[in-house]
Design a protein around this motif. Structure first.
Motif, PDB file in Angstrom:
ATOM      1  N   LEU A   1      20.965 -19.238  48.313  1.00  0.00           N
ATOM      2  CA  LEU A   1      20.788 -17.928  48.950  1.00  0.00           C
ATOM      3  C   LEU A   1      21.519 -16.870  48.129  1.00  0.00           C
ATOM      4  CD1 LEU A   1      19.684 -16.190  51.224  1.00  0.00           C
ATOM      5  CD2 LEU A   1      21.764 -16.713  52.539  1.00  0.00           C
ATOM      6  N   LYS A   2      20.750 -16.104  47.373  1.00  0.00           N
ATOM      7  CA  LYS A   2      21.326 -15.072  46.505  1.00  0.00           C
ATOM      8  C   LYS A   2      21.698 -13.821  47.293  1.00  0.00           C
ATOM      9  CE  LYS A   2      20.311 -12.418  42.305  1.00  0.00           C
ATOM     10  NZ  LYS A   2      19.324 -12.165  41.214  1.00  0.00           N
ATOM     11  N   GLY A   3      20.925 -13.515  48.353  1.00  0.00           N
ATOM     12  CA  GLY A   3      21.222 -12.298  49.094  1.00  0.00           C
ATOM     13  C   GLY A   3      20.188 -12.009  50.152  1.00  0.00           C
ATOM     14  N   ILE A   4      20.159 -10.748  50.574  1.00  0.00           N
ATOM     15  CA  ILE A   4      19.164 -10.283  51.533  1.00  0.00           C
ATOM     16  C   ILE A   4      18.581  -8.967  51.031  1.00  0.00           C
ATOM     17  CG2 ILE A   4      20.316 -11.436  53.466  1.00  0.00           C
ATOM     18  CD1 ILE A   4      21.314  -8.735  54.400  1.00  0.00           C
ATOM     19  N   PHE A   5      17.403  -8.641  51.551  1.00  0.00           N
ATOM     20  CA  PHE A   5      16.768  -7.389  51.137  1.00  0.00           C
ATOM     21  C   PHE A   5      15.958  -6.806  52.289  1.00  0.00           C
ATOM     22  CE2 PHE A   5      13.298 -10.310  50.551  1.00  0.00           C
ATOM     23  CZ  PHE A   5      12.109  -9.588  50.500  1.00  0.00           C
ATOM     24  N   SER A   6      15.691  -5.516  52.192  1.00  0.00           N
ATOM     25  CA  SER A   6      14.863  -4.839  53.186  1.00  0.00           C
ATOM     26  C   SER A   6      14.073  -3.734  52.504  1.00  0.00           C
ATOM     27  CB  SER A   6      15.727  -4.258  54.321  1.00  0.00           C
ATOM     28  OG  SER A   6      16.627  -3.280  53.821  1.00  0.00           O
ATOM     29  N   HIS A   7      13.042  -3.276  53.204  1.00  0.00           N
ATOM     30  CA  HIS A   7      12.190  -2.205  52.682  1.00  0.00           C
ATOM     31  C   HIS A   7      11.861  -1.246  53.812  1.00  0.00           C
ATOM     32  CE1 HIS A   7       8.106  -0.549  51.423  1.00  0.00           C
ATOM     33  NE2 HIS A   7       8.964  -0.081  50.531  1.00  0.00           N
ATOM     34  N   ASP A   8      12.386  -0.038  53.738  1.00  0.00           N
ATOM     35  CA  ASP A   8      12.137   0.957  54.795  1.00  0.00           C
ATOM     36  C   ASP A   8      10.845   1.731  54.502  1.00  0.00           C
ATOM     37  OD1 ASP A   8      13.504   2.078  52.606  1.00  0.00           O
ATOM     38  OD2 ASP A   8      14.304   3.728  53.801  1.00  0.00           O
ATOM     39  N   GLY A   9       9.741   0.992  54.443  1.00  0.00           N
ATOM     40  CA  GLY A   9       8.446   1.625  54.181  1.00  0.00           C
ATOM     41  C   GLY A   9       8.015   2.575  55.279  1.00  0.00           C
ATOM     42  N   ASN A  10       8.631   2.467  56.469  1.00  0.00           N
ATOM     43  CA  ASN A  10       8.336   3.415  57.545  1.00  0.00           C
ATOM     44  C   ASN A  10       8.810   4.820  57.214  1.00  0.00           C
ATOM     45  OD1 ASN A  10      10.795   1.885  57.752  1.00  0.00           O
ATOM     46  ND2 ASN A  10      11.173   2.717  59.781  1.00  0.00           N
ATOM     47  N   SER A  11       9.590   4.966  56.155  1.00  0.00           N
ATOM     48  CA  SER A  11      10.020   6.303  55.734  1.00  0.00           C
ATOM     49  C   SER A  11       8.841   7.174  55.304  1.00  0.00           C
ATOM     50  CB  SER A  11      11.035   6.209  54.590  1.00  0.00           C
ATOM     51  OG  SER A  11      10.453   5.596  53.446  1.00  0.00           O
ATOM     52  N   TYR A  12       7.752   6.540  54.863  1.00  0.00           N
ATOM     53  CA  TYR A  12       6.576   7.291  54.435  1.00  0.00           C
ATOM     54  C   TYR A  12       5.993   8.130  55.563  1.00  0.00           C
ATOM     55  CZ  TYR A  12       6.123   5.040  49.854  1.00  0.00           C
ATOM     56  OH  TYR A  12       6.318   4.642  48.556  1.00  0.00           O
ATOM     57  N   ALA A  13       6.136   7.640  56.799  1.00  0.00           N
ATOM     58  CA  ALA A  13       5.553   8.337  57.943  1.00  0.00           C
ATOM     59  C   ALA A  13       6.580   9.155  58.720  1.00  0.00           C
ATOM     60  CB  ALA A  13       4.887   7.327  58.874  1.00  0.00           C
ATOM     61  N   ALA A  14       7.780   9.308  58.173  1.00  0.00           N
ATOM     62  CA  ALA A  14       8.798  10.113  58.851  1.00  0.00           C
ATOM     63  C   ALA A  14       8.275  11.523  59.082  1.00  0.00           C
ATOM     64  CB  ALA A  14      10.076  10.149  58.014  1.00  0.00           C
ATOM     65  N   GLU A  15       8.590  12.080  60.237  1.00  0.00           N
ATOM     66  CA  GLU A  15       8.047  13.395  60.598  1.00  0.00           C
ATOM     67  C   GLU A  15       8.758  14.550  59.900  1.00  0.00           C
ATOM     68  OE1 GLU A  15       5.311  14.083  62.272  1.00  0.00           O
ATOM     69  OE2 GLU A  15       4.974  11.917  62.321  1.00  0.00           O
ATOM     70  N   SER A  16       9.934  14.302  59.351  1.00  0.00           N
ATOM     71  CA  SER A  16      10.696  15.354  58.682  1.00  0.00           C
ATOM     72  C   SER A  16      11.659  14.709  57.698  1.00  0.00           C
ATOM     73  CB  SER A  16      11.490  16.180  59.705  1.00  0.00           C
ATOM     74  OG  SER A  16      12.485  15.373  60.319  1.00  0.00           O
ATOM     75  N   ILE A  17      12.243  15.539  56.856  1.00  0.00           N
ATOM     76  CA  ILE A  17      13.226  15.029  55.904  1.00  0.00           C
ATOM     77  C   ILE A  17      14.438  14.470  56.648  1.00  0.00           C
ATOM     78  CG2 ILE A  17      14.750  15.608  53.978  1.00  0.00           C
ATOM     79  CD1 ILE A  17      11.743  15.528  53.312  1.00  0.00           C
ATOM     80  N   GLU A  18      14.837  15.121  57.713  1.00  0.00           N
ATOM     81  CA  GLU A  18      15.962  14.621  58.492  1.00  0.00           C
ATOM     82  C   GLU A  18      15.624  13.286  59.138  1.00  0.00           C
ATOM     83  OE1 GLU A  18      19.581  14.029  59.982  1.00  0.00           O
ATOM     84  OE2 GLU A  18      19.015  15.555  58.497  1.00  0.00           O
TER      85      GLU A  18
END
Length: 368
Positions: A163-180
């Motif tokens: 087990l080298k590590g863990i990873f994630s992908h916040d692909g839901n950022s593409y549909a964020a309604e604003s920069i905030e």
């Protein structure tokens, strides 16, 4: 050769813009003292992957085993397949690659781990895996804490998996309604990833890598939290119309598709010689990456592709129409550059209007 002398359709890459995009992302990674591992599924070119490493990237990410094989054959030696790899055929290919390169891949279930353990029996090097954590994209990855703990316990009993590590992908950022809102997604996904990393540490695992990433959440200097060791943005190198929407400018779009006007059949309609097979039919309709139509016309910010057939782009704009004649060439900035690159055999590197290099898209079509 001047770039507009090329036959069309042709995939163009502006060298100066691309290089600056790479410099800016490397600067961001360096600021927060994390490694940059670009996701090369965007450009699918070993030539550009080597350039990214030369500019400071730790290694590269790919999506498929076939991409990893091409990259390894062309000098890349630190490769992460940011995807769950399932099936004896693919796992045996990774096993072979592990003899010559530093390769790791994604894992999210005991069932998959059992396959990996069996295939890597007798290997000189154990399978190096990273557990994927689902952080809101609603795709692959571990969701429940209980399932994660069960997977960690299972890995403790494996002899052929490291087990080298863990990873994630916040692909839901593409549909964020604003920069905030994008900033909040970026921070929440890191917090969740780090929470799962903490569980692994408490169970006795020493994780080398805690990896996160998506391009939209890394274009505004959002903070990277302590404990994250690596970021994996991909699209930033070339950008596209949807990423331009995130920053409010087309100036960082390095890639475009050169196309020829082949018909002006009505006072408003323009037809060019690239369609879905050269620019895709993808739309971006939600959030900060939303774009108009099926691609934008470079130099004409209000003009977009209305529709595509397989080999035709359809545009309706009288002013644009009246400025053209049959045989003229225009550039399209695609909505989503990653699948567009996969449709082209070569890309033309452009500097000051001149073609300076023809680069093979050598990972094109590597879907297995």
């Amino acid at each position: 050769m001047k770039y507009y002398e090329l036959d069309t359709p042709a995939l163009l890459i502006d060298n100066e813009i691309m290089t600056e995009n790479c410099r800016l992302m490397q600067k961001y990674a360096d600021k927060y003292n994390v490694a940059l591992r670009p996701h090369s599924k965007t450009h699918k070119m070993s030539r550009l992957a080597r350039m990214q490493e030369e500019m400071g990237a730790k290694g590269i990410a790919v999506a498929k085993v076939g991409e990893a094989e091409v990259m390894a054959a062309n000098g890349l030696r630190d490769i992460f397949i940011a995807n769950e790899i399932v099936g004896d055929i693919k796992l045996n290919r990774i096993k072979k690659l592990s003899e010559t390169v530093n390769i790791s891949f994604g894992l999210d279930s005991i069932a998959q781990a059992e396959m990996v353990e069996r295939v890597f029996e007798g290997s000189k090097r154990p399978a190096h895996v990273l557990i994927e954590i689902e952080v809101g994209e609603e795709r692959s990855g571990v969701i429940d804490k209980e399932d994660y703990i069960a997977l960690l316990k299972h890995l403790k009993g494996c002899n052929n998996i490291y087990l080298k590590g863990i990873f994630s992908h916040d692909g839901n950022s593409y549909a964020a309604e604003s920069i905030e809102a994008c900033r909040e997604i970026h921070l929440r996904s890191q917090e969740r990833t780090l929470k799962f990393a903490k569980i692994a540490y408490e169970m006795g695992f020493e994780l080398e890598t805690v990896s996160i990433g998506s391009t939209p959440s890394m274009l505004h200097d959002f903070p990277i939290l302590d404990g994250v060791t690596e970021i994996r943005p991909g699209t930033y190198i070339l950008m596209d119309a949807s990423q331009a929407s995130v920053i409010g400018s087309l100036e960082r779009c390095a890639a475009s598709v050169l196309t020829t006007v082949i018909s002006l059949p009505t006072p408003e309609r323009v037809i060019t010689d690239v369609g879905a097979k050269g620019i895709t039919a993808q739309t971006r309709s939600k959030g900060i990456t939303a774009t108009k139509g099926l691609g934008l016309i470079k130099g004409w910010p209000e003009v977009s592709i209305f529709d595509v057939f397989d080999e035709h782009a359809i545009i309706y704009n009288k002013e644009f129409h009246d400025a053209l004649k049959v045989g003229d060439k225009v550039e399209i900035i695609p909505n989503h550059i990653c699948p567009v690159v996969n449709l082209h055999e070569t890309a033309y590197l452009i500097s000051n209007g001149e073609v300076v290099e023809e680069i093979p898209v050598d990972c094109r079509g590597k879907l297995k």
